[in-house]
Scaffold this active site. Structure first.
Site, PDB file in Angstrom:
ATOM      1  N   CYS A 331     -52.398  34.811  -4.584  1.00  0.00           N
ATOM      2  CA  CYS A 331     -51.179  35.593  -4.401  1.00  0.00           C
ATOM      3  C   CYS A 331     -49.948  34.789  -4.792  1.00  0.00           C
ATOM      4  O   CYS A 331     -48.943  35.359  -5.237  1.00  0.00           O
ATOM      5  CB  CYS A 331     -51.066  36.072  -2.964  1.00  0.00           C
ATOM      6  SG  CYS A 331     -51.158  34.750  -1.730  1.00  0.00           S
ATOM      7  N   HIS A 866     -49.435  34.851   3.071  1.00  0.00           N
ATOM      8  CA  HIS A 866     -49.542  35.697   1.884  1.00  0.00           C
ATOM      9  C   HIS A 866     -48.186  35.736   1.180  1.00  0.00           C
ATOM     10  O   HIS A 866     -47.135  35.817   1.824  1.00  0.00           O
ATOM     11  CB  HIS A 866     -49.980  37.108   2.285  1.00  0.00           C
ATOM     12  CG  HIS A 866     -50.184  38.035   1.136  1.00  0.00           C
ATOM     13  ND1 HIS A 866     -51.127  37.820   0.152  1.00  0.00           N
ATOM     14  CD2 HIS A 866     -49.559  39.193   0.796  1.00  0.00           C
ATOM     15  CE1 HIS A 866     -51.078  38.806  -0.726  1.00  0.00           C
ATOM     16  NE2 HIS A 866     -50.127  39.644  -0.361  1.00  0.00           N
TER      17      HIS A 866
END
Length: 937
Positions: A331, A866
């Site tokens: 990510c 994330h």
């Protein structure tokens, strides 16, 4: 039914070559050129003999220039369009080329150019009309009798006797064939005299034996007549909706209530002209009636189907929003790539300066970046996933910490990308200088931008993100001043300290805190002083300012990295006014090119051969002195000029004895910052080549070295080498072993040697089988490992989000004093604070930068979480949130509110550059400045 399309073709096959953004540069292929006119739009159609879909180029308001090269052999024509596409045509007929050039010049001037019927195709060997002319006399009587749909034959002159349109295999209601011919002849004369607009019948587009006259006017009359008949039919149906009406000659499709009778063989022209009709009225076999389900007419009195606008050839449907797939804890990579690709100036400098991608190694990051950027909006997720893997491999080949599927820091990945892209551009400039590319065409036939083999390619990172900061070190004892210059791609700034008595701090505060004056320990060379002050000012501004907010702190007691969840205001505009001087250079313009700037710099240096390039050093009146630790602008230009004109050194000596010669220095004042940067690039290339030496090979990372002649065939070439190398190695090994055996063997004859060779062959076969089995097993293990990694990734993402949600209340309550404890706070006056607050919304202060992207880290720990990115899309003029593969629209106020605790990396674009790009996007103008577009392979 559309109007007729006049066409202008090249007649026979010609050689065609196309250069555009979608194809790059194609090879010479044979094909046919056609120019079509439809709905007041002119298009160029290219059909290749080798097959494939034809290429269509819009000519209306799109012709930039037309060049016609008249050589001893076939003629060559080059058509340059305003959308950066170039079509080259070779082996044209002289007359065809002349007529085509006249027509294209007319289109270029914006004048209407429609082919007239009196300019038939015989005048210049071209084809006019909808199809190729066919001779009707070649048809046999049986062919003419078996064509009931060719009703347009009735409109021809009655110079030859006509055959009846009926077929012998069908049942006809006429008594005899001869009487039917007489009736048709009489009806034909009556219809031609009274209703001439029906002579060009609807089925004519399916008639292969019709003539090739230009029927623009007659077709228009026919369409208007059909439209009037349809209106009348609708009025009759509306006035008597429940009364079954017989088939009327004024109805285009016929009556809804008429019975289906497929035994009648009369054509559309054989219907009686009276309003009343017997039940056995004839129906057209070509035009279906209203009872056909798929021919239902819309219930409207004004049918506008004929005038329905056709979609433009250049109008492409907008692809759905889609992001990048997560390859396994990647990510951080997806968020950074989306932020970089959203910068139009960065994308244009990467794709639209004509980099020869075939000369760039396959695994170079520059090529992988460009390939992904070019395909990201038009490729399915599976293709983009493979391109992402290639980008990751190119990064991992240089920085091994990004290999595998471990979580990494987004800022570290960004820094690695920018540095590696810089290195790749430097390598390609060096290889391009040492090994110029050779074209397969004569020099006289090349385009102007293809001849220059000594050009310098612009680095997208240097012209967009790189900026320069000047550090001024002042000795506190003697006042000596030392200037140091340093280049950066981004700035890492501290979190401002948060206290209860102070309002919420912003990124502007962190930036001002970074540039504050500070005291340092410094050993003065002049007075041996131990203390000095240092201040920092921008000497050159970037187009895009990247700010990295340090949200991580190291806990010495727990030996752990922790994340700071302090709230920080994200202003719409930042200002660097207080951190600039009068000598601070503005960002490079959008159309800037290192090659063009260097050319102008060298021309200026050549025009002045006896001037000095060094300014008299300005010393302050105080006892202190000024030393420059890096080359000044004048020294850089001096070195470049000295490289091309060594005699300038003698001019410097003369300058000391003739001060009046310094007046000529004013001619160099025209060298702006952009040309100065080009001089720096040229000088650095020259110095690098000198330092490397003739025998020293340039160092490179695995799989990213430069020097291949054709990177497109690199993979195939390596496979062939491996295939040829394997038996060679086996033979060499065999020879060495046999030599050793000869030294140690006993003289027992040849039988022992033959047994050894046979045994060696068996061992080789067994090793190959074991190798194949190992490869198959490793592939199975790799697939299973990838499946497990996907499952682990999903679980890790869910746990990270759950952890963030659980820790959010704790973060909200513990950020009162969570900033940099050792840092200092910025102190502003009331006027300054009010001015900065106003500028955060309006950007009125000079050197203001606008927010265009935010990379955020969601999670409470620095070791997990994330990454997502919010970017401003210039084309859509809106904000988008990229969460791996998911893309959603958002608002700027939402980004400022929701990312105040998680914002990690901020992209700010210079206000002038942002406004210029916005105006270009609104006007639909390309920002490439007409540069060549070569798509990476």
């Amino acid at each position: 039914m559309a109007a007729a399309v006049p066409r202008l073709t090249s007649g026979g096959a010609v050689r065609i070559r196309i250069r555009c953004g979608e194809l790059g540069t194609t090879k010479w292929r044979e094909g046919v050129i056609e120019i079509q006119e439809r709905d007041n739009k002119i298009n160029l159609l290219v059909k290749f003999n080798s097959g494939g879909a034809p290429r269509v180029f819009q000519l209306s308001h799109n012709v930039k220039s037309v060049s016609w090269f008249q050589t001893h052999g076939p003629n060559r024509m080059t058509l340059t369009l305003k959308d950066s596409c170039i079509v080259m045509m070779d082996k044209l007929n002289m007359l065809v080329a002349k007529k085509m050039k006249e027509y294209l010049e007319t289109v270029k001037l914006g004048k209407p150019a429609v082919f007239k019927t009196n300019q038939g195709s015989a005048s210049f060997g071209l084809v006019l009309g909808n199809r190729t002319a066919q001779n009707d006399s070649g048809l046999s009587p049986s062919d003419k009798q078996s064509a009931p749909r060719r009703s347009s034959l009735d409109s021809r002159e009655d110079s030859t006797p006509r055959k009846p349109l009926g077929s012998p295999s069908r049942v006809t209601s006429t008594p005899a064939r001869g009487s039917l011919s007489e009736i048709r002849s009489e009806k034909r004369k009556r219809l031609m005299n009274s209703d001439g607009d029906l002579t060009e019948d609807y089925p004519k587009e399916n008639d292969s034996s019709s003539n090739n006259k230009a029927i623009t006017d007659s077709s228009r009359k026919f369409l208007l007549s059909c439209k009037d008949k349809l209106k009348q039919s609708e009025e009759n149906r509306a006035s008597a909706p429940h009364t079954p009406a017989p088939l009327q000659p004024t109805s285009f499709y016929g009556s809804r209530t008429g019975a289906k009778d497929y035994t009648q063989t009369h054509s559309f022209l054989d219907r009686p002209s009276s309003t009343g009709s017997c039940p056995s009225a004839k129906r057209s076999l070509v035009l279906p009636n209203h009872s056909t389900p798929f021919k239902k007419v819309r219930p409207t009195l004004d049918y506008g189907g004929w005038n329905k606008p056709r979609p433009s050839v250049l109008a492409q449907p907008q692809p759905p929003l889609q992001g990048f797939s997560n390859l396994g804890n990647t990510c951080y990579m997806n968020a950074i790539l989306q932020s970089l690709f959203s910068l139009p100036s960065f994308s244009n400098d990467l794709l639209k300066q004509g980099i020869p991608w075939k000369r760039v190694p396959i695994n170079a990051l520059l090529r992988r970046f460009a390939h992904l950027l070019a395909k990201k909006d038009i490729s399915p997720p599976e293709v983009k996933k493979d391109l992402l893997r290639r980008v990751k491999n190119a990064i991992s080949s240089t920085a091994e910490r990004f290999s595998g599927y471990m979580q990494n820091d987004a800022h570290e990945f960004l820094s690695q990308c920018l540095d590696q892209l810089k290195e790749d551009v430097e390598k390609i400039n060096k290889s391009w200088k040492n090994e110029p590319s050779a074209w397969d065409e004569p020099q006289s036939t090349r385009l102007a931008d293809e001849v220059d083999t000594s050009r310098i390619y612009t680095c997208p990172v240097t012209v967009n993100m790189e900026f320069e900061v000047q550090h001024t070190i002042t000795c506190k004892s003697c006042g000596e001043v030392v200037l140091k210059r340093e280049q950066f791609n981004d700035l890492s700034i501290d979190l401002p300290r948060r206290r209860k008595t102070l309002p919420m701090r912003s990124i502007q505060d962190s930036l001002d805190l970074f540039f504050r004056m500070e005291e340092i320990e410094y050993s003065c060379e002049k007075c041996s002083g131990k203390a000095a002050t240092v201040s920092h000012k921008f000497s050159r501004l970037p187009r895009v300012l990247i700010l990295h907010l340090k949200r991580y702190s190291y806990n010495t007691q727990l030996s752990l990295n922790s994340k700071l969840g302090q709230q920080v205001l994200i202003p719409k505009y930042l200002t660097l006014l207080s951190h600039c001087t009068d000598a601070t250079r503005s960002p490079l313009s959008l159309g800037w090119s290192a090659q063009n700037a260097l050319s102008r710099t060298l021309k200026i240096s050549q025009s002045v051969n006896s001037s000095t390039l060094r300014r008299a050093s300005q010393r302050p009146e105080s006892s202190g002195s000024v030393l420059c630790d890096s080359d000044s602008d004048e020294e850089l230009v001096r070195k470049v000029a000295r490289k091309h004109h060594p005699d300038d050194d003698r001019a410097d000596e003369l300058q000391q004895h003739h001060p009046h010669a310094a007046v000529e220095q004013s001619e160099f004042n025209g060298i702006n910052d952009e040309e100065m940067l080009a001089a720096v690039l040229e000088m650095s290339r020259h110095d690098t080549s000198l330092c490397a030496g003739p025998d020293e090979e340039p160092s490179s990372s695995p799989d990213t070295g430069f020097g291949d002649a054709d990177a497109h065939d690199l993979t195939q070439h390596l496979e062939l080498l491996d295939a040829e190398k394997q038996p060679t190695d086996a033979l060499e090994s065999l020879d060495l072993t046999m030599d050793e055996n000869k030294e140690n063997q006993t003289p027992d004859g040849l039988q022992g040697e033959l047994d050894w060779v046979q045994q060696y062959s068996l061992e080789q076969e067994r090793e190959e089988q074991e190798l194949q089995q190992a490869l198959a097993q490793s592939l199975q293990e790799q697939e299973a490992r990838e499946m497990r990694e996907d499952d682990d990734l999903k679980r890790a993402t869910e746990l990270s989000l759950q952890e963030f949600n659980n820790s959010l209340p704790e973060l909200l309550c513990s950020d009162e004093d969570s900033g940099n404890e050792d840092g200092l706070d910025m102190e502003y006056s009331e006027a300054e604070a009010e001015e900065l607050k106003k500028n955060a919304e309006t950007g009125e202060l000079p050197n203001s930068f606008r927010l265009i992207s935010v990379v955020s880290h969601i999670g409470s720990s620095s070791s997990s979480g994330h990454y997502i990115s919010d970017v401003y899309d210039m084309k859509k003029q809106s904000w988008l949130t990229y969460n791996d593969l998911d893309v959603s629209r958002t608002q700027e106020s939402t980004v400022q509110r929701d990312r105040d605790r998680s914002g990690y990396i901020f992209f700010y674009m210079h206000k002038d550059v942002f406004e210029e790009l916005s105006e270009l996007e609104k006007a639909g103008v390309n920002t490439d400045g007409g540069r060549t577009v070569l798509q990476p392979l």
